[in-house]
Motif scaffolding. Structure first.
Motif, mmCIF file in Angstrom:
data_model
loop_
_atom_site.group_PDB
_atom_site.id
_atom_site.type_symbol
_atom_site.label_atom_id
_atom_site.label_comp_id
_atom_site.label_asym_id
_atom_site.label_seq_id
_atom_site.Cartn_x
_atom_site.Cartn_y
_atom_site.Cartn_z
ATOM 1 N N VAL A 238 -130.038 -47.397 5.266
ATOM 2 C CA VAL A 238 -131.477 -47.257 5.026
ATOM 3 C C VAL A 238 -131.826 -45.791 5.287
ATOM 4 O O VAL A 238 -132.255 -45.422 6.394
ATOM 5 N N PRO A 239 -131.649 -44.908 4.304
ATOM 6 C CA PRO A 239 -131.853 -43.471 4.539
ATOM 7 C C PRO A 239 -133.331 -43.133 4.664
ATOM 8 O O PRO A 239 -134.207 -43.882 4.205
ATOM 9 N N MET A 240 -133.570 -41.987 5.275
ATOM 10 C CA MET A 240 -134.948 -41.519 5.389
ATOM 11 C C MET A 240 -135.517 -41.169 4.021
ATOM 12 O O MET A 240 -136.690 -41.435 3.734
ATOM 13 N N TYR A 241 -134.700 -40.562 3.152
ATOM 14 C CA TYR A 241 -135.137 -40.187 1.810
ATOM 15 C C TYR A 241 -134.404 -41.061 0.790
ATOM 16 O O TYR A 241 -133.171 -41.130 0.794
ATOM 17 N N ASN A 242 -135.165 -41.714 -0.077
ATOM 18 C CA ASN A 242 -134.583 -42.661 -1.014
ATOM 19 C C ASN A 242 -133.913 -41.952 -2.194
ATOM 20 O O ASN A 242 -133.814 -40.717 -2.239
ATOM 21 N N GLU A 243 -133.507 -42.740 -3.173
ATOM 22 C CA GLU A 243 -132.772 -42.216 -4.322
ATOM 23 C C GLU A 243 -133.608 -41.234 -5.134
ATOM 24 O O GLU A 243 -133.072 -40.266 -5.692
ATOM 25 N N LYS A 244 -134.902 -41.439 -5.199
ATOM 26 C CA LYS A 244 -135.774 -40.542 -5.949
ATOM 27 C C LYS A 244 -135.758 -39.145 -5.338
ATOM 28 O O LYS A 244 -135.643 -38.142 -6.050
ATOM 29 N N PHE A 245 -135.881 -39.065 -4.014
ATOM 30 C CA PHE A 245 -135.820 -37.763 -3.354
ATOM 31 C C PHE A 245 -134.447 -37.118 -3.531
ATOM 32 O O PHE A 245 -134.333 -35.908 -3.736
ATOM 33 N N PHE A 246 -133.395 -37.951 -3.418
ATOM 34 C CA PHE A 246 -132.036 -37.403 -3.537
ATOM 35 C C PHE A 246 -131.811 -36.796 -4.904
ATOM 36 O O PHE A 246 -131.283 -35.684 -5.022
ATOM 37 N N ARG A 247 -132.190 -37.498 -5.967
ATOM 38 C CA ARG A 247 -131.976 -36.982 -7.321
ATOM 39 C C ARG A 247 -132.784 -35.717 -7.555
ATOM 40 O O ARG A 247 -132.322 -34.794 -8.242
ATOM 41 N N ARG A 248 -133.988 -35.641 -7.004
ATOM 42 C CA ARG A 248 -134.805 -34.456 -7.208
ATOM 43 C C ARG A 248 -134.226 -33.240 -6.484
ATOM 44 O O ARG A 248 -134.294 -32.116 -6.979
ATOM 45 N N ARG A 249 -133.620 -33.464 -5.327
ATOM 46 C CA ARG A 249 -133.137 -32.340 -4.524
ATOM 47 C C ARG A 249 -131.702 -31.945 -4.841
ATOM 48 O O ARG A 249 -131.315 -30.796 -4.621
ATOM 49 N N PHE A 250 -130.896 -32.873 -5.368
ATOM 50 C CA PHE A 250 -129.492 -32.574 -5.653
ATOM 51 C C PHE A 250 -129.174 -32.625 -7.142
ATOM 52 O O PHE A 250 -128.038 -32.386 -7.534
ATOM 53 N N ARG A 251 -130.143 -32.988 -7.970
ATOM 54 C CA ARG A 251 -129.989 -33.011 -9.433
ATOM 55 C C ARG A 251 -128.914 -33.999 -9.894
ATOM 56 O O ARG A 251 -128.303 -33.807 -10.940
ATOM 57 N N MET A 252 -128.687 -35.044 -9.111
ATOM 58 C CA MET A 252 -127.715 -36.074 -9.495
ATOM 59 C C MET A 252 -127.949 -37.308 -8.644
ATOM 60 O O MET A 252 -128.709 -37.271 -7.664
ATOM 61 N N SER A 253 -127.286 -38.400 -8.982
ATOM 62 C CA SER A 253 -127.407 -39.627 -8.194
ATOM 63 C C SER A 253 -126.554 -39.546 -6.939
ATOM 64 O O SER A 253 -125.630 -38.729 -6.844
ATOM 65 N N ARG A 254 -126.870 -40.418 -5.979
ATOM 66 C CA ARG A 254 -126.111 -40.416 -4.729
ATOM 67 C C ARG A 254 -124.670 -40.853 -4.958
ATOM 68 O O ARG A 254 -123.736 -40.302 -4.353
ATOM 69 N N ASN A 255 -124.449 -41.827 -5.828
ATOM 70 C CA ASN A 255 -123.082 -42.299 -6.096
ATOM 71 C C ASN A 255 -122.225 -41.192 -6.710
ATOM 72 O O ASN A 255 -121.052 -41.031 -6.357
ATOM 73 N N LEU A 256 -122.799 -40.444 -7.632
ATOM 74 C CA LEU A 256 -122.057 -39.344 -8.236
ATOM 75 C C LEU A 256 -121.744 -38.271 -7.205
ATOM 76 O O LEU A 256 -120.638 -37.715 -7.181
ATOM 77 N N PHE A 257 -122.701 -38.000 -6.336
ATOM 78 C CA PHE A 257 -122.479 -36.991 -5.304
ATOM 79 C C PHE A 257 -121.331 -37.399 -4.380
ATOM 80 O O PHE A 257 -120.454 -36.581 -4.059
ATOM 81 N N LEU A 258 -121.320 -38.645 -3.948
ATOM 82 C CA LEU A 258 -120.253 -39.109 -3.064
ATOM 83 C C LEU A 258 -118.907 -39.104 -3.773
ATOM 84 O O LEU A 258 -117.865 -38.857 -3.141
ATOM 85 N N ARG A 259 -118.908 -39.363 -5.078
ATOM 86 C CA ARG A 259 -117.651 -39.290 -5.833
ATOM 87 C C ARG A 259 -117.114 -37.859 -5.844
ATOM 88 O O ARG A 259 -115.910 -37.634 -5.727
#
Length: 279
Positions: free
Chosen positions: A91-112
């Motif tokens: 349960v992260p502090m910043y959800n998927e919307k914040f992650f995509r906006r700040r890293f320009r990709m999805s969380r799953n792709l980033f972890l890959r």
């Protein structure tokens, strides 16, 4: 070490001693070894080369702490836990919307990407330093590298985000871009094959663009102490960038860039080859 032609010696090229050097030698005497006598200029050159080699050896030696250097305790482990809590916890502090906006990709792709570079390059594996303290994790290094690319910011600004010093962040960034190409280049950094082309055409036809392979665009990239450089890229709807062309000066317009682009040169070559095969 080979000495130039101007560095003469007391022996002839065939190894014999000159006639004037044989005078006065008693019969049966052992021939003395020939010792080359270097002119002052050659001796000076050899001395400078030796000093240069010694300087290179000293540069490669590792020294202790630099005198007068200020050591900053960054608490790297606490920062790593904070990054996990902010973006990668259940349960992260910043959800998927914040992650995509700040890293320009999805969380799953980033972890890959993190898993891929860590498995490919030992540099990204967390290791202890000379005093036994654990260094930065692969997650911290990749977070800093991606944020630098996403926001076009210098390495020093990442010290406040991932607690990695500027010199280490620059080193991590260089390892990151090289390792990403090594790991994902064969799969993504390539032109589409026949199967990819059929999928791209079908996808764009469903969107109302029959016969379209992708979107091509040019952007200007700021370059220190130089004019802007132009980056040309072709992307599909799912952001697969299967063509890029970089390096032309910003004074050129998009038409000039397209005329110099290898994308259409490759297309013309393939068309000519097909015509030759048909003939």
């Amino acid at each position: 070490m080979t000495v130039g032609p101007y560095c003469s010696s007391t022996t002839l090229p065939n190894g014999r001693i000159p006639e004037e050097g044989r005078a006065g030698r008693p019969p049966g005497a052992v021939k003395p070894p020939s010792v080359p006598l270097l002119p002052p200029a050659c001796a000076l050159i050899l001395s400078l080369i030796a000093l240069d080699e010694e300087g290179e050896r000293k540069k490669k030696r590792r020294h202790g702490s630099v005198h007068g250097r200020e050591v900053v305790y960054r608490d790297i482990q606490a920062v790593n836990l904070r990054i996990v809590a902010d973006y990668f916890a259940d349960v992260p502090m910043y959800n998927e919307k914040f992650f995509r906006r700040r890293f320009r990709m999805s969380r799953n792709l980033f972890l890959r990407i993190v898993e891929g570079v860590e498995a490919q390059d030992d540099y990204f594996r967390q290791r202890p330093n000379v005093v036994g303290l654990l260094g930065a994790t692969a997650l911290q290094k990749v977070v800093g590298s991606v944020r630098m690319l996403a926001y076009d910011v210098p390495a020093d600004s990442m010290d406040e985000v991932v607690r990695i010093a500027e010199s280490t962040m620059i080193e991590a960034f260089k390892h990151f871009v090289k390792t990403v190409v090594d790991v994902f280049g064969d799969q993504y950094l390539r032109p589409p094959n026949d199967d990819d082309t059929r999928k791209l055409l079908a996808s764009n036809e469903r969107r109302g663009w029959p016969g379209m392979l992708g979107c091509i665009d040019c952007m200007h990239w700021r370059w220190k102490n130089c004019p802007t450089m132009i980056l040309e890229a072709v992307s599909s709807q799912d952001l697969w960038i299967w063509h890029s062309f970089f390096g032309l000066l910003g004074s050129l317009n998009d038409v000039n860039v397209l005329q110099r682009s290898p994308l259409f040169q490759r297309k013309r070559i393939l068309t000519m080859l097909k015509m030759v095969v048909r003939c």
